[in-house]
Scaffold this motif. Structure first.
Motif, mmCIF file in Angstrom:
data_model
loop_
_atom_site.group_PDB
_atom_site.id
_atom_site.type_symbol
_atom_site.label_atom_id
_atom_site.label_comp_id
_atom_site.label_asym_id
_atom_site.label_seq_id
_atom_site.Cartn_x
_atom_site.Cartn_y
_atom_site.Cartn_z
ATOM 1 N N VAL A 77 33.484 10.076 -40.645
ATOM 2 C CA VAL A 77 34.357 8.540 -41.170
ATOM 3 C C VAL A 77 35.308 7.994 -41.136
ATOM 4 N N TRP A 78 35.788 9.435 -42.183
ATOM 5 C CA TRP A 78 38.038 9.299 -41.914
ATOM 6 C C TRP A 78 38.820 9.691 -41.286
ATOM 7 N N LEU A 79 38.170 10.658 -40.347
ATOM 8 C CA LEU A 79 38.778 11.344 -39.135
ATOM 9 C C LEU A 79 38.585 10.923 -38.194
ATOM 10 N N THR A 80 36.935 9.810 -38.132
ATOM 11 C CA THR A 80 37.350 8.823 -37.194
ATOM 12 C C THR A 80 38.760 7.602 -37.198
ATOM 13 N N ILE A 81 38.306 7.161 -38.081
ATOM 14 C CA ILE A 81 39.598 6.199 -38.104
ATOM 15 C C ILE A 81 40.962 6.976 -38.438
ATOM 16 N N LEU A 82 41.411 7.578 -38.296
ATOM 17 C CA LEU A 82 42.766 9.024 -38.673
ATOM 18 C C LEU A 82 43.102 9.042 -36.812
ATOM 19 N N ILE A 83 42.060 9.029 -36.384
ATOM 20 C CA ILE A 83 41.980 9.231 -34.721
ATOM 21 C C ILE A 83 41.912 8.482 -33.846
ATOM 22 N N THR A 84 41.781 6.879 -34.304
ATOM 23 C CA THR A 84 41.721 5.566 -33.829
ATOM 24 C C THR A 84 42.975 5.499 -33.654
ATOM 25 N N LEU A 174 46.550 9.286 -24.079
ATOM 26 C CA LEU A 174 47.494 9.028 -22.906
ATOM 27 C C LEU A 174 45.843 8.432 -22.082
ATOM 28 N N ASN A 175 44.776 8.424 -22.163
ATOM 29 C CA ASN A 175 44.408 7.366 -21.424
ATOM 30 C C ASN A 175 44.256 6.039 -21.206
ATOM 31 N N GLN A 176 44.100 5.660 -22.777
ATOM 32 C CA GLN A 176 44.514 4.406 -23.246
ATOM 33 C C GLN A 176 45.842 3.629 -23.802
ATOM 34 N N ALA A 177 47.306 4.654 -23.020
ATOM 35 C CA ALA A 177 47.771 4.071 -22.891
ATOM 36 C C ALA A 177 47.779 3.720 -20.885
ATOM 37 N N ALA A 178 47.005 4.008 -20.395
ATOM 38 C CA ALA A 178 47.783 3.510 -19.250
ATOM 39 C C ALA A 178 46.268 2.017 -18.928
ATOM 40 N N TYR A 179 45.418 2.063 -19.936
ATOM 41 C CA TYR A 179 45.227 0.291 -19.926
ATOM 42 C C TYR A 179 45.692 -0.573 -20.553
ATOM 43 N N SER A 180 46.768 0.208 -21.731
ATOM 44 C CA SER A 180 47.085 -0.737 -21.966
ATOM 45 C C SER A 180 48.417 -1.469 -21.439
ATOM 46 N N SER A 181 49.103 -0.497 -20.876
ATOM 47 C CA SER A 181 49.803 -0.731 -19.987
ATOM 48 C C SER A 181 50.027 -2.244 -18.917
ATOM 49 N N MET A 226 44.150 -6.504 -26.130
ATOM 50 C CA MET A 226 44.451 -5.139 -27.562
ATOM 51 C C MET A 226 43.465 -5.602 -28.177
ATOM 52 N N GLY A 227 42.752 -6.027 -29.297
ATOM 53 C CA GLY A 227 42.168 -5.147 -30.017
ATOM 54 C C GLY A 227 40.399 -5.064 -29.325
ATOM 55 N N ASN A 228 40.376 -5.668 -28.546
ATOM 56 C CA ASN A 228 39.036 -5.179 -27.464
ATOM 57 C C ASN A 228 39.302 -3.526 -27.304
ATOM 58 N N GLU A 229 40.504 -3.307 -27.082
ATOM 59 C CA GLU A 229 40.847 -1.919 -27.187
ATOM 60 C C GLU A 229 41.142 -1.181 -28.327
ATOM 61 N N LEU A 230 41.686 -1.779 -29.004
ATOM 62 C CA LEU A 230 41.310 -0.949 -30.389
ATOM 63 C C LEU A 230 39.648 -0.489 -30.957
ATOM 64 N N ILE A 231 39.016 -1.475 -30.489
ATOM 65 C CA ILE A 231 37.393 -1.453 -31.459
ATOM 66 C C ILE A 231 36.975 -0.303 -30.047
ATOM 67 N N SER A 232 37.613 -0.218 -28.619
ATOM 68 C CA SER A 232 36.737 -0.011 -27.998
ATOM 69 C C SER A 232 37.265 2.117 -28.127
ATOM 70 N N MET A 233 38.719 1.950 -28.481
ATOM 71 C CA MET A 233 39.121 3.234 -29.095
ATOM 72 C C MET A 233 38.000 4.068 -29.702
ATOM 73 N N PHE A 275 30.114 -1.603 -39.651
ATOM 74 C CA PHE A 275 31.082 -1.640 -40.624
ATOM 75 C C PHE A 275 32.625 -1.850 -39.877
ATOM 76 N N MET A 276 32.908 -0.081 -39.606
ATOM 77 C CA MET A 276 34.179 0.042 -39.000
ATOM 78 C C MET A 276 34.563 -1.472 -38.152
ATOM 79 N N THR A 277 33.928 -1.254 -37.277
ATOM 80 C CA THR A 277 34.527 -3.131 -36.071
ATOM 81 C C THR A 277 34.634 -3.969 -36.355
ATOM 82 N N SER A 278 34.046 -4.162 -37.567
ATOM 83 C CA SER A 278 34.155 -5.608 -38.788
ATOM 84 C C SER A 278 34.921 -5.580 -39.465
#
Length: 330
Positions: A77-84, A174-181, A226-233, A275-278
Motif C-alpha cells: 500500500v505504501w509503495l503504491t501511494i509513493l509511486i502514485t 511519461l504516459n500520464q504526462a501525454a494525457y495530462s498535457s 486531473m482528479g480522475n487521472e489521479l485515481i486512474s494512476m 479506501f485509497m480512492t475515497s
C-alpha cells in the motif's frame, strides 16, 4: 394620548385577519408511485447481492480479515501511494511544459510536443512498462559523453540504474504526462483570449502570462479531469506487477500463490483500492471549490457545513417576538 391626532400605538398580540377565501387553490403534490416501486426493486437487488456474497461457502472471510492488515500488504500500500504521488507530481509538471509547447508559435516546439502526445497516447501503458523494464536488453550501459567519439564523462550499467521501481515510475510518468498535457491545453484554451491580450498590453512576457494569468484561471477546468487521472494512476500501478515491482497487487499475488486464496486476496486488494480512492477524492473536492470561487456566486456547502447546518436546525431557537400591529389613534 388625547390631543395628538394621528399618533400610532403598537398593540401587542393584535389579531391578524384571515386573508384566505373560498376561491384559494389547494396545491396537491403529484403522486409518483413508480418512484417507490423502482426504489424497492433496486433495494431488493442490493440486499439479495449482499446476502449471496455473505452466505457464499466458497469465500473465506477469515482470510480476508487476516491479510487485510498484513505487513506485506501494508508495504504494498505504501509503495503504491509513493509511486502514485511521484508519478502524478512529475507528470503534471511535464504536462504543463508540453501544453505550453503545443500552444507556442514556434513550429519546432509544437511539432515535438504533438509527436510526444501521439506516441505515448497511441501505445498501451502495459507495453510501455515492459519496454522500460527490458531497457537493459537494448542498452548495456547508460553513457554520457560526446556522440561518435570515445569521450565519456559518465557511464553506468543499465540494469543497476533502471531498476524495476525506476522503470515503473518512468513508464507511468511519461504516459500520464501525454494525457495530462491535453487536459492542461484544454483548460488553457477555455480562458478568454482577451486575458492574454490584456496581459501582453501590460508588458507581460508570454511565460509570465502563462504562469500568473492563464494557468490560474484554467485550473477550474483542469482540476476535475486531473482528479480522475489521479485515481486512474493509482489503479494503473497494479500493472507494474509484470516487471516485479512490489506494489499492492504484486504483494497480494505473491501471498495468494502460496496459500491458494486468490479470491480472498483480490477482495483485500479491492478494499484497499476503494479506501485509497475515497481518500484521494477529498482533496479533489476542496480544490474544485477553491478554483471554482470565481465562477459561482453561491458554492455548494461542504459535507462539514451540511452537518453543522443539520445540527443547528435541531437546536431550539429563541422565542419569537409577539406580532405587533400599528393602529392609528385619532
Amino acid at each position: 394620548m388625547s390631543g395628538q391626532a394621528g399618533s400610532a400605538l403598537a398593540v401587542s398580540a393584535a389579531p391578524i385577519p384571515n386573508l384566505t377565501t373560498d376561491d384559494d387553490v389547494d396545491a396537491i403534490p403529484l403522486r409518483r408511485p413508480w418512484r417507490w416501486v423502482s426504489a424497492v426493486a433496486v433495494l431488493a437487488l442490493v440486499v439479495s447481492f449482499v446476502i449471496v456474497i455473505a452466505t457464499n461457502p466458497n469465500l473465506d472471510f477469515d482470510t480476508v480479515g487476516e491479510f487485510l492488515f498484513d505487513p506485506r500488504i501494508l508495504e504494498g500500500v505504501w509503495l503504491t501511494i509513493l509511486i502514485t504521488v511521484i508519478s502524478m507530481v512529475v507528470s503534471t509538471l511535464l504536462a504543463i511544459v508540453i501544453a505550453a509547447m503545443r500552444l507556442a508559435s514556434n513550429p519546432v516546439l509544437t511539432t515535438v510536443a504533438w509527436f510526444y502526445v501521439w506516441a505515448f497516447r497511441g501505445t498501451p501503458v502495459l507495453v510501455q512498462i515492459v519496454l522500460w523494464g527490458y531497457l537493459g536488453l537494448l542498452f548495456d550501459r547508460v553513457t554520457l559523453g560526446v556522440p561518435l567519439t570515445d569521450v565519456v564523462f559518465w557511464q553506468m550499467d543499465t540494469n543497476a540504474l533502471v531498476t524495476p521501481f525506476v522503470a515503473g515510475l518512468l513508464a507511468l510518468t511519461l504516459n500520464q504526462a501525454a494525457y495530462s498535457s491535453e487536459i492542461v491545453r484544454a483548460g488553457m484554451m477555455s480562458v478568454d483570449e482577451g486575458q492574454r491580450e490584456a496581459a501582453y498590453s501590460l508588458g507581460m512576457s508570454p511565460l509570465y502570462t502563462f504562469r500568473r494569468v492563464l494557468l490560474p484561471q484554467a485550473m477550474r477546468v483542469i482540476i476535475p479531469p486531473m482528479g480522475n487521472e489521479l485515481i486512474s494512476m493509482l489503479k494503473n500501478t497494479s500493472l507494474l506487477s509484470v516487471i516485479a515491482v512490489l506494489e499492492l497487487y504484486t504483494q497480494a499475488s505473491m501471498i495468494s500463490s502460496s496459500n491458494l486464496k486468490q479470491v480472498e486476496l483480490l477482495i483485500v486488494v479491492s478494499l484497499w483500492y476503494l479506501f485509497m480512492t475515497s481518500v484521494l477524492s477529498v482533496p479533489q473536492y476542496y480544490l474544485e471549490r477553491r478554483f471554482g470561487r470565481g465562477s459561482s456566486r453561491n458554492l455548494p456547502p461542504t459535507p462539514l457545513q451540511r452537518v453543522r447546518a443539520a445540527l443547528a436546525r435541531r437546536q431550539p431557537g429563541p422565542e419569537p417576538a409577539p406580532e405587533t400591529q400599528i393602529v392609528s389613534v385619532p
